[in-house]
Design a protein around this motif. Structure first.
Motif, PDB file in Angstrom:
ATOM      1  N   GLN A 285     -33.251  86.674  49.834  1.00  0.00           N
ATOM      2  CA  GLN A 285     -33.272  87.090  48.444  1.00  0.00           C
ATOM      3  C   GLN A 285     -34.687  87.172  47.895  1.00  0.00           C
ATOM      4  O   GLN A 285     -35.004  88.051  47.095  1.00  0.00           O
ATOM      5  CB  GLN A 285     -32.445  86.115  47.606  1.00  0.00           C
ATOM      6  CG  GLN A 285     -30.969  86.053  47.971  1.00  0.00           C
ATOM      7  CD  GLN A 285     -30.308  87.420  47.901  1.00  0.00           C
ATOM      8  OE1 GLN A 285     -30.139  87.994  46.840  1.00  0.00           O
ATOM      9  NE2 GLN A 285     -29.942  87.954  49.054  1.00  0.00           N
ATOM     10  N   ARG A 286     -35.558  86.271  48.318  1.00  0.00           N
ATOM     11  CA  ARG A 286     -36.957  86.336  47.894  1.00  0.00           C
ATOM     12  C   ARG A 286     -37.622  87.613  48.405  1.00  0.00           C
ATOM     13  O   ARG A 286     -38.382  88.262  47.689  1.00  0.00           O
ATOM     14  CB  ARG A 286     -37.716  85.118  48.410  1.00  0.00           C
ATOM     15  CG  ARG A 286     -37.374  83.812  47.713  1.00  0.00           C
ATOM     16  CD  ARG A 286     -37.702  83.858  46.235  1.00  0.00           C
ATOM     17  NE  ARG A 286     -39.094  84.188  46.008  1.00  0.00           N
ATOM     18  CZ  ARG A 286     -39.564  84.772  44.910  1.00  0.00           C
ATOM     19  NH1 ARG A 286     -38.726  85.140  43.957  1.00  0.00           N
ATOM     20  NH2 ARG A 286     -40.846  85.017  44.778  1.00  0.00           N
ATOM     21  N   GLN A 287     -37.337  87.972  49.656  1.00  0.00           N
ATOM     22  CA  GLN A 287     -37.923  89.194  50.218  1.00  0.00           C
ATOM     23  C   GLN A 287     -37.397  90.436  49.507  1.00  0.00           C
ATOM     24  O   GLN A 287     -38.155  91.368  49.208  1.00  0.00           O
ATOM     25  CB  GLN A 287     -37.601  89.260  51.708  1.00  0.00           C
ATOM     26  CG  GLN A 287     -38.270  88.175  52.530  1.00  0.00           C
ATOM     27  CD  GLN A 287     -37.582  87.923  53.839  1.00  0.00           C
ATOM     28  OE1 GLN A 287     -36.759  88.720  54.289  1.00  0.00           O
ATOM     29  NE2 GLN A 287     -37.906  86.808  54.471  1.00  0.00           N
ATOM     30  N   LEU A 288     -36.117  90.448  49.206  1.00  0.00           N
ATOM     31  CA  LEU A 288     -35.555  91.586  48.484  1.00  0.00           C
ATOM     32  C   LEU A 288     -36.130  91.680  47.077  1.00  0.00           C
ATOM     33  O   LEU A 288     -36.290  92.774  46.529  1.00  0.00           O
ATOM     34  CB  LEU A 288     -34.036  91.462  48.431  1.00  0.00           C
ATOM     35  CG  LEU A 288     -33.309  91.667  49.761  1.00  0.00           C
ATOM     36  CD1 LEU A 288     -31.843  91.324  49.615  1.00  0.00           C
ATOM     37  CD2 LEU A 288     -33.470  93.088  50.246  1.00  0.00           C
ATOM     38  N   ALA A 289     -36.444  90.524  46.482  1.00  0.00           N
ATOM     39  CA  ALA A 289     -37.056  90.545  45.157  1.00  0.00           C
ATOM     40  C   ALA A 289     -38.412  91.211  45.199  1.00  0.00           C
ATOM     41  O   ALA A 289     -38.781  91.963  44.294  1.00  0.00           O
ATOM     42  CB  ALA A 289     -37.177  89.111  44.619  1.00  0.00           C
ATOM     43  N   VAL A 290     -39.175  90.949  46.260  1.00  0.00           N
ATOM     44  CA  VAL A 290     -40.483  91.563  46.391  1.00  0.00           C
ATOM     45  C   VAL A 290     -40.348  93.067  46.600  1.00  0.00           C
ATOM     46  O   VAL A 290     -41.051  93.876  45.978  1.00  0.00           O
ATOM     47  CB  VAL A 290     -41.240  90.918  47.564  1.00  0.00           C
ATOM     48  CG1 VAL A 290     -42.557  91.655  47.839  1.00  0.00           C
ATOM     49  CG2 VAL A 290     -41.531  89.455  47.267  1.00  0.00           C
ATOM     50  N   VAL A 291     -39.445  93.471  47.459  1.00  0.00           N
ATOM     51  CA  VAL A 291     -39.289  94.893  47.782  1.00  0.00           C
ATOM     52  C   VAL A 291     -38.787  95.681  46.590  1.00  0.00           C
ATOM     53  O   VAL A 291     -39.258  96.780  46.309  1.00  0.00           O
ATOM     54  CB  VAL A 291     -38.326  95.058  48.979  1.00  0.00           C
ATOM     55  CG1 VAL A 291     -38.011  96.535  49.224  1.00  0.00           C
ATOM     56  CG2 VAL A 291     -38.928  94.441  50.213  1.00  0.00           C
ATOM     57  N   ARG A 292     -37.868  95.076  45.836  1.00  0.00           N
ATOM     58  CA  ARG A 292     -37.231  95.804  44.736  1.00  0.00           C
ATOM     59  C   ARG A 292     -37.872  95.511  43.391  1.00  0.00           C
ATOM     60  O   ARG A 292     -37.307  95.855  42.350  1.00  0.00           O
ATOM     61  CB  ARG A 292     -35.740  95.462  44.684  1.00  0.00           C
ATOM     62  CG  ARG A 292     -35.039  95.733  46.003  1.00  0.00           C
ATOM     63  CD  ARG A 292     -33.561  95.521  45.890  1.00  0.00           C
ATOM     64  NE  ARG A 292     -32.969  96.540  45.029  1.00  0.00           N
ATOM     65  CZ  ARG A 292     -31.668  96.823  45.002  1.00  0.00           C
ATOM     66  NH1 ARG A 292     -30.846  96.165  45.785  1.00  0.00           N
ATOM     67  NH2 ARG A 292     -31.196  97.729  44.200  1.00  0.00           N
TER      68      ARG A 292
END
Length: 297
Positions: A285-292
């Protein structure tokens, strides 16, 4: 499971660094409490369904999963009530600022009512019709909260992305079923319930299927994001592999070993699988937050 950005607050110039650090800490904690809450509601949903179908265990064997689910589901509310400068919310509700909870927060509160009913009605055999009815209500309320809890219709700055909103509840429900199955497996082992259905091979195979399905859906989502934002996903490729290994690889290995009857310490496998699943999901979820751009689903 979304990380919903908070509205910008007015920050004095001489306090910008401190407020920024506090807000950054809040953004780190938000995916954590949401992962815990989803797994807690998944645990409640499975337990409620089991009670509806005539799950027969001792009173304490029912109370422990209820208590663990309450801790997981209530962690975010406790975090939101703590003093601090960072804007913290619980399903869009800021307990320290807002007098009226959002509908998503109210639905999460409502889920606690059948949980209390199950706690009061649970007995050794759990065959009383009211216990089964309370279990059904617990499962339904948990599923409703999981499907709704990222929507805050009163806040105009928190819209859902049209391209992904239709699949958001499906992704969350799938992970809730996966994490909840691991919790019930681990708690049944901790209580030494030799005749528990959550220790049988069908349950372990179901958890394996849910792990593979959840990981596959996450991989497809990441691939879709990579096609739209390749520069951001490429920078997080190593971290992505770590998240997948922790979130799905380690639990699948633990479940596969538990299916084999010669595993000497299944409790150790469960103790490793549950926190690994939660940590991997949090990293994802942290990685998706960065990407999105912090528009987390």
């Amino acid at each position: 499971m979304p990380l919903i950005p908070s509205p910008p607050d007015a920050v004095p110039a001489n306090d910008a660094d401190g407020a920024g650090a506090a807000r950054s800490a809040s953004h780190v904690a938000a995916p954590l409490w949401r992962v815990l809450a989803v797994s807690g509601h998944g645990l409640w949903a499975w337990l409620g369904l089991a009670l509806l179908l005539g799950y027969q265990q001792g009173r304490n064997d029912t109370l422990l999963p209820l208590a663990v689910g309450l801790i997981l589901a209530g962690f975010g509310l406790l975090l939101a009530c703590l003093p601090g400068r960072a804007p913290r919310d619980w399903y869009g509700w800021r307990p320290r600022r807002d007098s009226r909870p959002t509908r998503a927060a109210l639905l999460a509160f409502v889920t606690c009512l059948p949980m209390l009913g199950v706690a009061g009605l649970a007995r050794g055999d759990n065959e009383f019709w009211a216990t089964r009815l309370a279990g059904a209500a617990l499962a339904l309320c948990s599923l409703a909260s999981l499907a709704y809890n990222n929507y805050d219709r009163r806040q105009p700055w928190r819209p859902l992305a049209p391209s992904s909103s239709s699949l958001v509840p499906v992704r969350r429900l799938l992970f809730a079923a996966y994490a909840g199955s691991l919790w019930l497996w681990a708690l049944s082992l901790a209580q030494d319930q030799s005749d528990s259905p959550f220790l049988g091979r069908p349950w372990l195979l179901l958890a394996l299927v849910l792990a593979v399905a959840t990981g596959s859906m996450g991989a497809l989502r990441w691939r879709s994001l990579g096609q739209r934002r390749p520069e951001r996903t490429a920078a997080l490729r190593s971290a992505r592999w770590l998240a997948m290994t922790l979130g799905y690889g380690v639990p699948v290995l633990a479940l596969a070993l538990a299916v084999a009857p010669q595993l000497p310490t299944p409790l150790l496998a469960a103790v490793v699988a549950v926190p690994s699943c939660l940590a991997g999901r949090w990293l994802e979820q942290r990685q998706l937050a960065v990407v999105r751009g912090n528009d987390l689903r």
